[in-house]
Enzyme design. Structure first.
Site, PDB file in Angstrom:
ATOM      1  N   ASP A  33       0.835  -1.197   0.000  1.00 15.91           N
ATOM      2  CA  ASP A  33       0.000   0.000   0.000  1.00 15.91           C
ATOM      3  C   ASP A  33       0.875   1.255   0.000  1.00 15.91           C
ATOM      4  OD1 ASP A  33      -2.167   1.652   0.141  1.00 15.91           O
ATOM      5  OD2 ASP A  33      -2.880   0.967   2.084  1.00 15.91           O
ATOM      6  N   ASP A  34       0.692   2.101  -0.990  1.00 13.01           N
ATOM      7  CA  ASP A  34       1.459   3.352  -1.114  1.00 13.01           C
ATOM      8  C   ASP A  34       2.965   3.096  -1.161  1.00 13.01           C
ATOM      9  OD1 ASP A  34      -0.993   4.546  -0.960  1.00 13.01           O
ATOM     10  OD2 ASP A  34      -0.513   5.883   0.696  1.00 13.01           O
TER      11      ASP A  34
ATOM     12  N   CYS B 215      -6.220   4.132  -3.911  1.00 11.37           N
ATOM     13  CA  CYS B 215      -6.428   2.760  -3.431  1.00 11.37           C
ATOM     14  C   CYS B 215      -7.577   1.957  -4.052  1.00 11.37           C
ATOM     15  CB  CYS B 215      -6.632   2.773  -1.919  1.00 11.37           C
ATOM     16  SG  CYS B 215      -5.284   3.506  -0.989  1.00 11.37           S
TER      17      CYS B 215
ATOM     18  N   ARG C 146      -7.431  -1.530  -6.525  1.00  7.72           N
ATOM     19  CA  ARG C 146      -7.749  -2.862  -5.997  1.00  7.72           C
ATOM     20  C   ARG C 146      -8.849  -3.537  -6.829  1.00  7.72           C
ATOM     21  NH1 ARG C 146      -5.496  -2.908  -0.725  1.00  7.72           N
ATOM     22  NH2 ARG C 146      -4.216  -1.034  -0.687  1.00  7.72           N
TER      23      ARG C 146
ATOM     24  N   LYS D 240      -6.143  -5.196   4.057  1.00  4.48           N
ATOM     25  CA  LYS D 240      -6.944  -4.032   3.670  1.00  4.48           C
ATOM     26  C   LYS D 240      -7.821  -4.358   2.461  1.00  4.48           C
ATOM     27  CE  LYS D 240      -6.361   0.653   1.836  1.00  4.48           C
ATOM     28  NZ  LYS D 240      -5.401   1.724   1.526  1.00  4.48           N
TER      29      LYS D 240
ATOM     30  N   HIS E 290     -10.949  -2.428   1.304  1.00  5.34           N
ATOM     31  CA  HIS E 290     -11.171  -1.113   0.694  1.00  5.34           C
ATOM     32  C   HIS E 290     -11.971  -1.167  -0.610  1.00  5.34           C
ATOM     33  CE1 HIS E 290      -9.403   3.226   0.617  1.00  5.34           C
ATOM     34  NE2 HIS E 290     -10.705   3.189   0.832  1.00  5.34           N
TER      35      HIS E 290
ATOM     36  N   SER F 134      -9.159   1.756   4.525  1.00  8.00           N
ATOM     37  CA  SER F 134      -7.841   2.264   4.875  1.00  8.00           C
ATOM     38  C   SER F 134      -7.754   2.549   6.370  1.00  8.00           C
ATOM     39  CB  SER F 134      -7.558   3.541   4.077  1.00  8.00           C
ATOM     40  OG  SER F 134      -6.223   3.948   4.237  1.00  8.00           O
TER      41      SER F 134
ATOM     42  N   HIS G  51       1.260   2.485   4.053  1.00  6.05           N
ATOM     43  CA  HIS G  51       0.347   3.630   4.068  1.00  6.05           C
ATOM     44  C   HIS G  51       0.457   4.384   5.393  1.00  6.05           C
ATOM     45  CE1 HIS G  51      -3.428   5.881   3.847  1.00  6.05           C
ATOM     46  NE2 HIS G  51      -3.642   5.438   2.618  1.00  6.05           N
TER      47      HIS G  51
ATOM     48  N   ASP H 192      -0.339  -0.969  -4.863  1.00  6.60           N
ATOM     49  CA  ASP H 192      -1.569  -0.378  -5.398  1.00  6.60           C
ATOM     50  C   ASP H 192      -1.372   0.963  -6.088  1.00  6.60           C
ATOM     51  OD1 ASP H 192      -1.071   1.086  -3.082  1.00  6.60           O
ATOM     52  OD2 ASP H 192      -3.151   1.068  -2.388  1.00  6.60           O
ATOM     53  N   ASN H 193      -0.432   1.767  -5.606  1.00  3.49           N
ATOM     54  CA  ASN H 193      -0.164   3.071  -6.233  1.00  3.49           C
ATOM     55  C   ASN H 193       1.140   3.611  -5.665  1.00  3.49           C
ATOM     56  OD1 ASN H 193      -2.828   3.767  -4.184  1.00  3.49           O
ATOM     57  ND2 ASN H 193      -0.899   4.804  -3.740  1.00  3.49           N
TER      58      ASN H 193
ATOM     59  N   LYS I 168       1.775   9.479  -5.624  1.00  6.15           N
ATOM     60  CA  LYS I 168       0.362   9.161  -5.435  1.00  6.15           C
ATOM     61  C   LYS I 168      -0.530  10.323  -5.863  1.00  6.15           C
ATOM     62  CE  LYS I 168      -2.877   7.556  -1.859  1.00  6.15           C
ATOM     63  NZ  LYS I 168      -3.015   7.081  -0.462  1.00  6.15           N
TER      64      LYS I 168
END
Length: 498
Positions: free
Chosen positions: A28-29, A68, A72, A122, A124, A149, A228, A280-281, A301
């Site tokens: 994540d991130d 996010c 996903r 997660k 989301h 999140s 994240h 994810d990003n 991001k």
């Protein structure tokens, strides 16, 4: 067809006992430059680095959105988020919408073949009325995790690092405390960040071990909360890295990857398991040193520059995937059709945007993907895609900065860089200029005119095929839908604790 590739597929589809297992790990991130195996000088990620050293490392791998929820949705369905309606932005605790139940996830693809399926971490992709959008309603037998999140709840008084170091900064206010859910039941609210990864590791160990003992093929989807904001880490990782809180969170995530590998080895399933690792990003650069690193790539991001959407990615399968590096174009969209090919599962009868990566992964062959579309956080039929990659070239039709990528010196990344239309588009050669600093000149390079014609043709053809699904996020929110372990308590949301 390459017969060696076909033989591998046949091997794993002719006998149910030999069906391969699949594990998808989704950070994540996480920025393109955050991992040791991608060049970060002080990141401590020995287990992820092991995947890279003994697997196939991608240099040109993309998610589908710089935030996010839509990213996903695309991974699990093999379809751009615009088709499933996961736009604009992300889902919240009280969102009325979620990933539509008529979308087919990887888990739902594998269930008819007898796979055990589990998600941990997660989600989301919505909770909804009576938990209708949770993983257990989307093909997963089991779920343990936070359904959105972990910054989507008050965090100022929570402990993120031992012994009692409070979470850095502020998270959302005016909503319920972050819950830990098992299946669709809240186990604890607010969650204890210090033992969260231990709970996940135990869950993963039990799931893999039980599946192996019963000779049942399995699919594990592990979308981690790390790295994240707000970063957190338990006693084993806190203070153990060289990168401060961000590095400690990354180390804890890496430790969980190590637990997965140890469990696969102990159960004798590691040689029959494909692990696919990605994120994810891009990094949330507004958090500065606590927000991750995009390496040489531009912005992060929230933007459709490379730093927002090009991700680290590794395919690991001992004895099947030969270690190496590939510069071929690939995406999270391609994971579903690849798993379908390797398992013999039937593809859903919908418009898929992913392509099969089997030849690429197993033979280091050419990718079937020649293009990648870049959608902003708020796509619309009016503006549609912001950018398009064709082979090594990337064309920006619109550019815009983002709050998530603020604080960096590059003004193009900052929120004050408002929407700009480019006609003709800005075109970059990503092989010679992955930083997107030097747009090619149509005046000086006349061969670009034919390239531009082809880019515009590909764009028009793709947009003609795009049918925007009803926006699930624009359905709005209802505070009463936010998960509460004591739903009749007063006053909400502060009374939602157990």
């Amino acid at each position: 067809m390459d017969w060696s590739v076909l033989s591998v597929v046949v091997l794993f589809t002719t006998c149910s006992a030999s069906l391969p297992n699949f594990i998808v790990i989704f950070a994540d991130d996480l920025g393109f430059g955050d991992l040791g195996c991608y060049g970060h000088p002080t990141s401590l990620t020995p287990h992820i680095d092991r995947l890279a050293a003994n697997g196939l490392r991608f240099t040109d791998f993309y998610c589908t959105s710089p935030v996010c929820s839509p990213s996903r949705a695309s991974l699990l369905t093999g379809r751009y988020q615009t088709r499933s309606g996961i736009y604009p932005g992300v889902l919240y605790p009280g969102s009325r919408g979620g990933l539509p139940l008529n979308e087919t996830t990887i888990a739902e693809l594998l269930k008819p073949l007898g796979y055990a399926t589990a998600a941990v971490g997660k989600w989301h992709l919505g909770v909804g009325p009576n938990g209708m959008y949770l993983p257990t309603h989307q093909g997963f037998d089991q779920y343990l995790g936070i359904p959105y999140s972990h910054d989507m709840g008050p965090c100022w008084n929570l402990t993120c690092f031992p012994p009692d170091v409070k979470c850095f900064g502020l998270c959302d206010i005016g909503t319920v405390a972050v819950p830990l859910m098992h299946q669709d039941v809240i186990k604890k609210q607010p969650v204890n960040f210090l033992d969260l990864e231990s709970s996940y590791s135990n869950f993963v160990t039990d799931f893999i071990s039980t599946s192996a003992f019963s000779n049942q093929p399995f699919f594990l989807y592990y979308p981690s909360h790390h790295t994240h904001y707000p970063q957190y880490a338990g006693p084993r990782a806190a203070g153990a890295s060289l990168r401060g809180p961000f590095g400690d969170a990354l180390l804890e995530f890496d430790n969980t990857v190590g637990h997965i590998l140890d469990t696969l080895e102990k159960t004798g399933t590691i040689n029959n398991t494909l692990i696919f690792f990605t994120a994810d990003n891009g990094p949330e650069l507004m958090r500065m040193s606590r927000g991750g690193n995009a390496g040489p790539l531009k912005c992060g991001k929230g933007t459709t520059y490379e730093g927002g959407m090009r991700e680290p990615a590794i395919a690991f399968w001992p004895g099947v995937i030969t270690p190496g590096v590939t510069h071929e174009l690939a995406s999270t969209l391609d994971i579903l059709p690849t798993i379908a090919r390797l398992s013999g599962a039937r593809l859903p009868k919908v418009q898929l945007d992913g392509v099969d990566m089997t030849e690429l992964m197993l033979r280091h062959g050419k990718s079937k993907r020649a293009t990648m579309m870049f959608y902003p956080t708020d796509p619309s039929e009016k503006y549609s895609m912001f950018a398009l990659r064709l082979d090594k070239y990337k064309a920006h039709f619109y550019t815009r900065g983002a709050t998530h990528s603020g604080t960096v010196p590059d003004q193009d990344c900052q929120v004050f860089s408002v929407l700009k239309a480019h006609d003709p588009p800005l075109i970059f050669d990503l092989e010679s200029d992955p930083t997107e600093n030097y747009p090619l000149s149509l005046d000086n390079e006349h061969n670009l005119h034919s390239l531009l014609e082809k880019i515009l043709e590909v764009k028009a053809r793709f947009e003609a095929s795009m049918v925007f699904g009803e926006s699930q996020i624009l359905k709005g929110s209802d505070p009463g839908l936010a998960p509460c372990c004591t739903p009749l308590c007063q006053p909400k949301p502060s009374c939602c604790q157990c």
